[in-house]
Design a protein around this motif. Structure first.
Motif, PDB file in Angstrom:
ATOM      1  N   LYS A 203     -32.010  -6.597  -4.543  1.00  0.00           N
ATOM      2  CA  LYS A 203     -31.753  -8.195  -4.703  1.00  0.00           C
ATOM      3  C   LYS A 203     -30.132  -8.358  -4.859  1.00  0.00           C
ATOM      4  O   LYS A 203     -29.850  -9.144  -4.104  1.00  0.00           O
ATOM      5  CB  LYS A 203     -32.538  -8.959  -5.919  1.00  0.00           C
ATOM      6  N   GLN A 204     -29.681  -7.527  -5.578  1.00  0.00           N
ATOM      7  CA  GLN A 204     -28.052  -7.651  -5.666  1.00  0.00           C
ATOM      8  C   GLN A 204     -27.492  -7.308  -4.469  1.00  0.00           C
ATOM      9  O   GLN A 204     -26.228  -7.984  -3.874  1.00  0.00           O
ATOM     10  CB  GLN A 204     -27.690  -6.780  -6.665  1.00  0.00           C
ATOM     11  N   LYS A 207     -27.656  -9.896  -1.778  1.00  0.00           N
ATOM     12  CA  LYS A 207     -26.579 -11.088  -2.121  1.00  0.00           C
ATOM     13  C   LYS A 207     -25.268 -10.791  -1.644  1.00  0.00           C
ATOM     14  O   LYS A 207     -24.412 -11.483  -1.066  1.00  0.00           O
ATOM     15  CB  LYS A 207     -26.585 -11.476  -3.503  1.00  0.00           C
ATOM     16  N   ARG A 211     -23.587 -12.593   1.681  1.00  0.00           N
ATOM     17  CA  ARG A 211     -22.234 -13.504   1.323  1.00  0.00           C
ATOM     18  C   ARG A 211     -21.313 -13.334   2.590  1.00  0.00           C
ATOM     19  O   ARG A 211     -20.763 -13.684   3.160  1.00  0.00           O
ATOM     20  CB  ARG A 211     -21.849 -13.012   0.042  1.00  0.00           C
ATOM     21  N   GLU A 221     -24.405 -19.352   3.333  1.00  0.00           N
ATOM     22  CA  GLU A 221     -24.872 -18.086   2.552  1.00  0.00           C
ATOM     23  C   GLU A 221     -26.063 -18.258   1.805  1.00  0.00           C
ATOM     24  O   GLU A 221     -26.682 -17.325   1.919  1.00  0.00           O
ATOM     25  CB  GLU A 221     -23.618 -18.141   1.517  1.00  0.00           C
ATOM     26  N   GLU A 222     -26.649 -19.528   1.322  1.00  0.00           N
ATOM     27  CA  GLU A 222     -27.719 -19.490   0.616  1.00  0.00           C
ATOM     28  C   GLU A 222     -28.879 -19.380   1.653  1.00  0.00           C
ATOM     29  O   GLU A 222     -29.714 -18.667   1.266  1.00  0.00           O
ATOM     30  CB  GLU A 222     -27.655 -20.843  -0.162  1.00  0.00           C
ATOM     31  N   SER A 225     -29.296 -15.690   2.190  1.00  0.00           N
ATOM     32  CA  SER A 225     -29.727 -15.012   1.314  1.00  0.00           C
ATOM     33  C   SER A 225     -31.008 -14.960   0.855  1.00  0.00           C
ATOM     34  O   SER A 225     -31.594 -13.999   0.725  1.00  0.00           O
ATOM     35  CB  SER A 225     -28.758 -15.254  -0.113  1.00  0.00           C
ATOM     36  N   GLN A 226     -31.623 -16.230   1.180  1.00  0.00           N
ATOM     37  CA  GLN A 226     -32.984 -16.281   0.989  1.00  0.00           C
ATOM     38  C   GLN A 226     -33.553 -15.782   2.055  1.00  0.00           C
ATOM     39  O   GLN A 226     -34.785 -15.091   1.802  1.00  0.00           O
ATOM     40  CB  GLN A 226     -33.402 -18.032   1.057  1.00  0.00           C
ATOM     41  N   LEU A 229     -33.570 -11.876   1.765  1.00  0.00           N
ATOM     42  CA  LEU A 229     -34.367 -11.421   0.629  1.00  0.00           C
ATOM     43  C   LEU A 229     -35.731 -11.432   0.921  1.00  0.00           C
ATOM     44  O   LEU A 229     -36.581 -10.582   0.740  1.00  0.00           O
ATOM     45  CB  LEU A 229     -34.120 -12.498  -0.708  1.00  0.00           C
TER      46      LEU A 229
END
Length: 250
Positions: A203-204, A207, A211, A221-222, A225-226, A229
């Motif tokens: 998960k890290q 991110k 980014r 970015e969000e 990321s979603q 993931l």
């Protein structure tokens, strides 16, 4: 026996054919697979990598003999495409194919430069405290973005298929290997993120990658990321389930 050479190695044809002829008796074993074997050896003082593709079964032999490029040829051609687009991969030297009188493919070989690398992404995955972990991930993401911009869809973009060489001052070089499964096409955002899912990112790590890719691509970015993931979790779930049922059926 057919040999296709990198133009810089035209004078080395005899030496290359000798390496292939003595493949099973000489050289240092790197990978012993069920169908493919990789060894290192030397052409003069240059260390090279030789990948052996075992003779395919009957039906695949028809496909690779008459309908589709062989794995050895694809490795050579794809490596040249990458280099032409400034994406690092071990320099392709030659490929060799054995065929019978009817044109059916037998054994084949791909010969390239040997990269004595420092590590792969796999080490970063298994060690959260790996030195410069986030910095390496950011540079790896930049490397992958450059690959995507060159219309390369690397279908085997997995933890062991990018060799990483530390060059000093916090910089790293990345080299793609195992090049057989590639497509050359315009990649949508979905396809680009799909290309990361086999990396088995935490998960890290997701991110960090999201980014950096957002900075390079101008995407949100969000959102990245979603999406990344979800793709990563779905892939891990699929592989875990597959392993579970394989154990059950054994």
């Amino acid at each position: 026996m057919k040999i296709i050479l990198n133009s810089n190695y035209k004078t080395k044809e005899k030496s290359i054919l000798q390496l292939v002829s003595h493949f099973f008796d000489e050289g240092n074993l790197i990978v012993q697979g069920s169908r493919n074997t990789i060894k290192s050896n030397f052409i003069g003082e240059e260390k090279v990598n030789i990948k052996f593709f075992q003779k395919p079964g009957f039906f695949k032999s028809i496909i690779y003999s008459f309908l589709r490029s062989t794995k050895a040829k694809r490795s050579f051609d794809y490596a040249n495409y990458l280099i032409d687009h400034h994406i690092q991969t071990p320099i392709p030297i030659a490929y060799v194919e054995e065929r019978n009188s009817l044109g059916f493919l037998g054994d084949s070989f791909y010969i390239c430069q040997q990269i004595d690398y420092d590590f792969t992404i796999r080490e970063l995955i298994h060690n959260p405290l790996f030195p410069n972990r986030n910095l390496i991930l950011e540079q790896f993401t930049e490397f992958t973005f450059k690959m995507h911009e060159a219309k390369v869809n690397f279908l085997d973009h997995s933890p062991g298929n990018t060799l990483i060489l530390e060059t000093g001052d916090g910089n790293y070089d990345f080299f793609l290997i195992d090049l057989n499964r590639m497509k050359f096409e315009d990649l949508s955002l979905e396809m680009r993120l799909d290309n990361f899912k086999k990396m088995w990112l935490s998960k890290q790590m997701v991110k960090v990658v999201a980014r950096k890719y957002a900075q390079l691509s101008g995407q949100n970015e969000e959102k990245l990321s979603q999406l990344l993931l979800k793709k990563t979790k779905d892939f891990k779930r699929k592989i875990t389930k597959k392993k579970y049922w394989k154990r059950k059926l054994m």
